[in-house]
Structure formats: structure tokens, C-alpha cells
Design an enzyme around this catalytic site. Structure first.
Site, PDB file in Angstrom:
ATOM      1  N   HIS A 132       1.269  -7.843   1.038  1.00 39.52           N
ATOM      2  CA  HIS A 132       1.182  -9.291   1.194  1.00 39.52           C
ATOM      3  C   HIS A 132      -0.095  -9.651   1.951  1.00 39.52           C
ATOM      4  O   HIS A 132      -0.318 -10.809   2.264  1.00 39.52           O
ATOM      5  CB  HIS A 132       2.395  -9.834   1.960  1.00 39.52           C
ATOM      6  CG  HIS A 132       3.612  -9.952   1.122  1.00 39.52           C
ATOM      7  ND1 HIS A 132       4.770  -9.297   1.420  1.00 39.52           N
ATOM      8  CD2 HIS A 132       3.855 -10.649  -0.008  1.00 39.52           C
ATOM      9  CE1 HIS A 132       5.686  -9.591   0.521  1.00 39.52           C
ATOM     10  NE2 HIS A 132       5.153 -10.398  -0.368  1.00 39.52           N
ATOM     11  N   TRP A 187       4.526  -0.114  -0.027  1.00 41.19           N
ATOM     12  CA  TRP A 187       3.900  -1.248   0.656  1.00 41.19           C
ATOM     13  C   TRP A 187       2.877  -0.752   1.679  1.00 41.19           C
ATOM     14  O   TRP A 187       3.171   0.153   2.461  1.00 41.19           O
ATOM     15  CB  TRP A 187       4.974  -2.062   1.378  1.00 41.19           C
ATOM     16  CG  TRP A 187       5.811  -2.851   0.445  1.00 41.19           C
ATOM     17  CD1 TRP A 187       6.888  -2.418  -0.269  1.00 41.19           C
ATOM     18  CD2 TRP A 187       5.619  -4.214   0.091  1.00 41.19           C
ATOM     19  NE1 TRP A 187       7.388  -3.431  -1.034  1.00 41.19           N
ATOM     20  CE2 TRP A 187       6.632  -4.554  -0.831  1.00 41.19           C
ATOM     21  CE3 TRP A 187       4.702  -5.190   0.460  1.00 41.19           C
ATOM     22  CZ2 TRP A 187       6.736  -5.828  -1.378  1.00 41.19           C
ATOM     23  CZ3 TRP A 187       4.819  -6.453  -0.088  1.00 41.19           C
ATOM     24  CH2 TRP A 187       5.824  -6.760  -0.991  1.00 41.19           C
TER      25      TRP A 187
END
Length: 115
Positions: free
Chosen positions: A50, A28
Site C-alpha cells: 500500500h 506484502w
């Protein structure tokens, strides 16, 4: 997508999927762990985030990076977020599903990037 993409990048070879944990295979961008593993990834690398497209650095916009954008149905996000709030003790209690849905629809309550 985090499980499918490594298979595509490795020609269907399951070895990396069975031997390397997910967060090291497809790290991530938001997590500090990225700095520990990114240099060990072989090309082509797969990363996940995200972050909205507009949050990506200028160098990303001029690179040849490919993007796979996964968008979830808002109803799925609502149900998933409700159960995540019930499970995650670091978040406020979601109350009843109806209460949580009202907050969700009004844009109130704790917002999570993970939704």
C-alpha cells in the site's frame, strides 16, 4: 489482483493458487513475513504494497520492476472501510454510517493504509 497476477505469471496454471497461501504467493512489503518467503519466490516475483510510489527505495526506481497500480473508487473505499471498522475489534467503533462518512469526508478519524 493478488489472485490474478499469479495466474498470469504461471501461464494460467492453478497449482500455485491451490497449493500456496496468498500471503506467501504474493507477500506484502509492509509485513515481517516478507523476509521469510521472499528468497523462496521464483522469478518473476510478485509483491504487493500500500506504499505510495514515493515511499519505494531508490533501488526500485532504477530497477526494471514493473508496477500495477490499482486505484479504488473513493465511494467503495468509504463503504469497505466502514464495514472493516465494524469487524475489526482493534479499531474504534465507526458509529453510524453517516457519522463515519462525515469523518471520512473531513479527513478525520483513524486512517488506514488498507483503505
Amino acid at each position: 489482483m493478488q489472485e490474478i497476477l499469479p495466474l498470469v505469471l504461471n501461464g494460467g496454471d492453478l497449482t500455485p493458487v491451490h497449493t500456496v497461501v496468498n500471503w506467501d504467493r504474493v507477500p506484502w512489503l509492509e509485513e515481517t513475513r516478507l523476509a521469510k518467503v521472499v528468497d523462496k519466490l521464483t522469478s518473476p516475483r510478485a509483491l504487493v504494497t500500500h506504499f505510495p510510489y514515493s515511499f519505494m527505495p531508490p533501488s526500485f526506481h532504477t530497477s526494471k520492476a514493473k508496477v500495477i497500480n490499482v486505484i479504488r473508487n473513493p465511494k467503495d473505499v468509504l463503504v469497505s472501510s466502514y464495514y472493516f471498522h465494524q469487524m475489526a475489534n482493534f479499531l474504534e467503533d465507526p458509529g453510524s454510517f453517516d457519522e463515519f462518512m462525515d469523518k471520512f469526508l473531513e479527513g478525520r478519524g483513524q486512517r488506514l493504509l488498507y483503505s
